[in-house]
Design a protein around this motif. Structure first.
Motif, PDB file in Angstrom:
ATOM      1  N   MET A 352       0.865  -1.179   0.000  1.00  8.79           N
ATOM      2  CA  MET A 352       0.000   0.000   0.000  1.00  8.79           C
ATOM      3  C   MET A 352       0.902   1.230   0.000  1.00  8.79           C
ATOM      4  N   VAL A 353       0.382   2.347  -0.518  1.00  9.60           N
ATOM      5  CA  VAL A 353       1.150   3.599  -0.511  1.00  9.60           C
ATOM      6  C   VAL A 353       0.931   4.251   0.844  1.00  9.60           C
ATOM      7  N   ALA A 354       1.780   3.908   1.800  1.00  9.46           N
ATOM      8  CA  ALA A 354       1.611   4.370   3.180  1.00  9.46           C
ATOM      9  C   ALA A 354       2.407   5.651   3.423  1.00  9.46           C
ATOM     10  N   LYS A 355       1.914   6.440   4.374  1.00  9.83           N
ATOM     11  CA  LYS A 355       2.652   7.628   4.797  1.00  9.83           C
ATOM     12  C   LYS A 355       3.897   7.211   5.556  1.00  9.83           C
ATOM     13  N   ASN A 387      -7.467 -20.348  -9.869  1.00  8.13           N
ATOM     14  CA  ASN A 387      -7.467 -20.127  -8.424  1.00  8.13           C
ATOM     15  C   ASN A 387      -6.112 -19.701  -7.873  1.00  8.13           C
ATOM     16  N   ILE A 388      -5.099 -19.634  -8.730  1.00  8.88           N
ATOM     17  CA  ILE A 388      -3.764 -19.244  -8.282  1.00  8.88           C
ATOM     18  C   ILE A 388      -3.736 -17.752  -7.969  1.00  8.88           C
ATOM     19  N   MET A 389      -3.261 -17.399  -6.802  1.00 11.32           N
ATOM     20  CA  MET A 389      -3.184 -15.992  -6.423  1.00 11.32           C
ATOM     21  C   MET A 389      -1.940 -15.357  -7.036  1.00 11.32           C
ATOM     22  N   ASN A 390      -2.113 -14.160  -7.587  1.00 10.53           N
ATOM     23  CA  ASN A 390      -1.003 -13.457  -8.217  1.00 10.53           C
ATOM     24  C   ASN A 390      -0.045 -12.905  -7.180  1.00 10.53           C
ATOM     25  N   LYS A 391       1.224 -12.809  -7.568  1.00  3.62           N
ATOM     26  CA  LYS A 391       2.242 -12.311  -6.655  1.00  3.62           C
ATOM     27  C   LYS A 391       2.093 -10.816  -6.364  1.00  3.62           C
ATOM     28  N   ASN A 392       1.328 -10.104  -7.201  1.00  2.00           N
ATOM     29  CA  ASN A 392       1.145  -8.671  -6.976  1.00  2.00           C
ATOM     30  C   ASN A 392      -0.255  -8.345  -6.471  1.00  2.00           C
ATOM     31  N   THR A 393      -0.949  -9.341  -5.919  1.00  2.00           N
ATOM     32  CA  THR A 393      -2.290  -9.123  -5.365  1.00  2.00           C
ATOM     33  C   THR A 393      -2.187  -8.872  -3.868  1.00  2.00           C
ATOM     34  N   THR A 394      -2.694  -7.742  -3.415  1.00  4.77           N
ATOM     35  CA  THR A 394      -2.686  -7.442  -1.982  1.00  4.77           C
ATOM     36  C   THR A 394      -3.840  -8.171  -1.303  1.00  4.77           C
TER      37      THR A 394
END
Length: 446
Positions: A352-355, A387-394
């Motif tokens: 996430m783009v966190a402060k 059903n495979i989750m992507n490596k760039n999925t948060t």
């Protein structure tokens, strides 16, 4: 053979098949479960022992104690005549008949420390000097780890907290996952989320162009499950060969201990320098360490650890001698091969783009606890591509359908209960159970 005989044989086959189905169905329906709840404690200090292994002898079934030394384990009663093994690095192992534990409300396993002073060890060049040990570890990897794919069922927990607010928890994700992989390839790893639940996200998100640029530079949208599993590379042959030849690291035999009553070497690689534009610089503010816990009998890696140390007090969120990141993975032996049983991550994951300012600095802590290992193809179903989750999925903003019945009965969640302080941090607006029931969790403190 006549058509009549074939017909009678067919009828007989169908009757036998139906009978077998009914028998198997009846056995499954009436199977009883054994529930064990307890703690593992140091017999000398009376302190809890975290991450101790609780497993059925020579079977891929078990759990680990949590950070408080507590555990809960459900086993089918068909295993009542087997033995339960309790073990941890640096302690004498215990093995008890499972049927002798039935009926106890709470179990208390006391483990006795078993240490060995490194000063008493005679280092023999060519036998147990550190360079020979590393060569043996590398040469035995093919023997110690399965080259075939295997299947893991695991519980994953990901916590985010703000160290500028006394480590206040700002986000929580929990998931039941399936993993299909082998020991030698990270690219072919498949992760499927079976069930998931998220709290609200109380981290401060940033709209700054600079923070967004930094987020992109760090990789952006990294899946915390895949990020945590990266630590597996430490025990791969290619990584170890490269590390052993790296001129910027020194290597030493740091300690000697025991695991499962077998001698264990603790080998440490420490970063002494780094290189930029072909010029060598010695480490002054930060450095990296890789630590290996190696079985002296078969040279298998029982635990591998990756640690970043900071000496820079000016760095945001860091203090002198602080650990900026710490990953480790533990392995357990089943049928002459070693498989992962526990993965821990501490550090930063850009999801996430966190402060990042004087009031906000977020750290991530993740645990993946393996509940069951299936090694034979017939014992598991392959994860389908869709059903495979992507490596760039948060995970924190993932949409899902909440299944309360699943979480009420999920065994691993009870093995690894949530720290009450974390729950308290998250419930200042609404109960955590209510947060979990929301279909998406994009809520944040923008």
């Amino acid at each position: 053979m006549t058509k009549t005989n074939l017909f009678f044989l067919y009828q007989k086959f169908m009757r036998i098949t139906l009978l077998l189905f009914l028998v198997l169905h009846a056995n499954t329906s009436y199977a009883q479960w054994l529930k064990f709840v307890g703690s593992v404690v140091d017999i000398e200090t009376n302190q809890p022992i975290p991450y101790a292994n609780i497993s059925v002898f020579n079977m891929p079934v078990g759990t680990c104690t949590n950070s408080y030394g507590d555990f809960m384990l459900n086993l089918p009663d068909s295993l009542a005549r087997d033995r339960l093994d309790i073990s941890c690095i640096g302690y004498k192992s215990r093995s008890l008949p499972i049927d002798s534990l039935i009926g106890n409300d709470t179990l208390l396993f006391l483990l006795e420390p078993k240490a060995y002073q490194i000063e008493d060890v005679v280092v023999v060049p060519g036998e147990n000097d550190v360079h020979s040990l590393i060569k043996n570890v590398i040469s035995k990897i093919n023997n110690n780890y399965s080259r075939r794919k295997y299947f893991l069922e695991a519980f994953f927990r990901h916590r985010v907290y703000n160290i500028k607010e006394n480590n206040r928890t700002v986000r929580l994700s929990e998931a039941a996952v399936s993993i299909h992989q082998n020991h030698y390839s990270d690219d072919r790893k498949k992760v499927q989320i079976n069930e998931i639940r998220n709290s609200n996200n109380y981290a401060e998100l940033s709209t700054s162009a600079g923070q967004k640029l930094l987020y992109t530079a760090l990789g952006g949208n990294q899946n915390p499950i895949y990020r945590s599993l990266k630590v597996e590379r430490l025990a791969q042959k290619r990584f170890l060969r490269k590390l052993s030849k790296n001129k910027h690291y020194s290597v030493s035999l740091k300690d000697i201990s025991f695991f499962d009553d077998a001698l264990m070497y603790v080998i440490e690689f420490k970063q002494e320098s780094w290189e930029f534009l072909f010029k060598k610089y010695y480490t002054t503010h930060t450095y990296r360490k890789y630590r290996y816990y190696v079985n002296a009998n078969d040279f298998a890696i029982l635990k591998a650890e990756d640690i970043d140390i900071s000496y820079n007090s000016q760095m945001i969120g860091m203090k002198n001698d602080s650990v900026g990141r710490n990953d480790f993975i533990q392995y357990r032996k089943f049928d002459e091969k070693y498989y992962p049983t526990y993965v821990h991550f501490y550090g930063m994951i850009p999801d996430m783009v966190a402060k990042n300012d004087t009031a906000n600095f977020y750290m991530h802590e993740a645990d993946l606890m393996v509940n069951e290992i299936a090694r034979r193809r017939r014992d598991y179903d392959r994860i389908k591509s869709r059903n495979i989750m992507n490596k760039n999925t948060t995970l924190w903003d993932l949409e899902y359908e909440y299944n309360p019945e699943f979480w009420e009965n999920y065994n691993l969640l009870l093995d690894h209960p949530l720290n009450p302080e974390y729950k308290k941090d998250l419930e200042f607006e609404e109960p955590l159970d209510k947060q979990f029931k929301q279909e998406t969790h994009v809520k944040s403190r923008n």
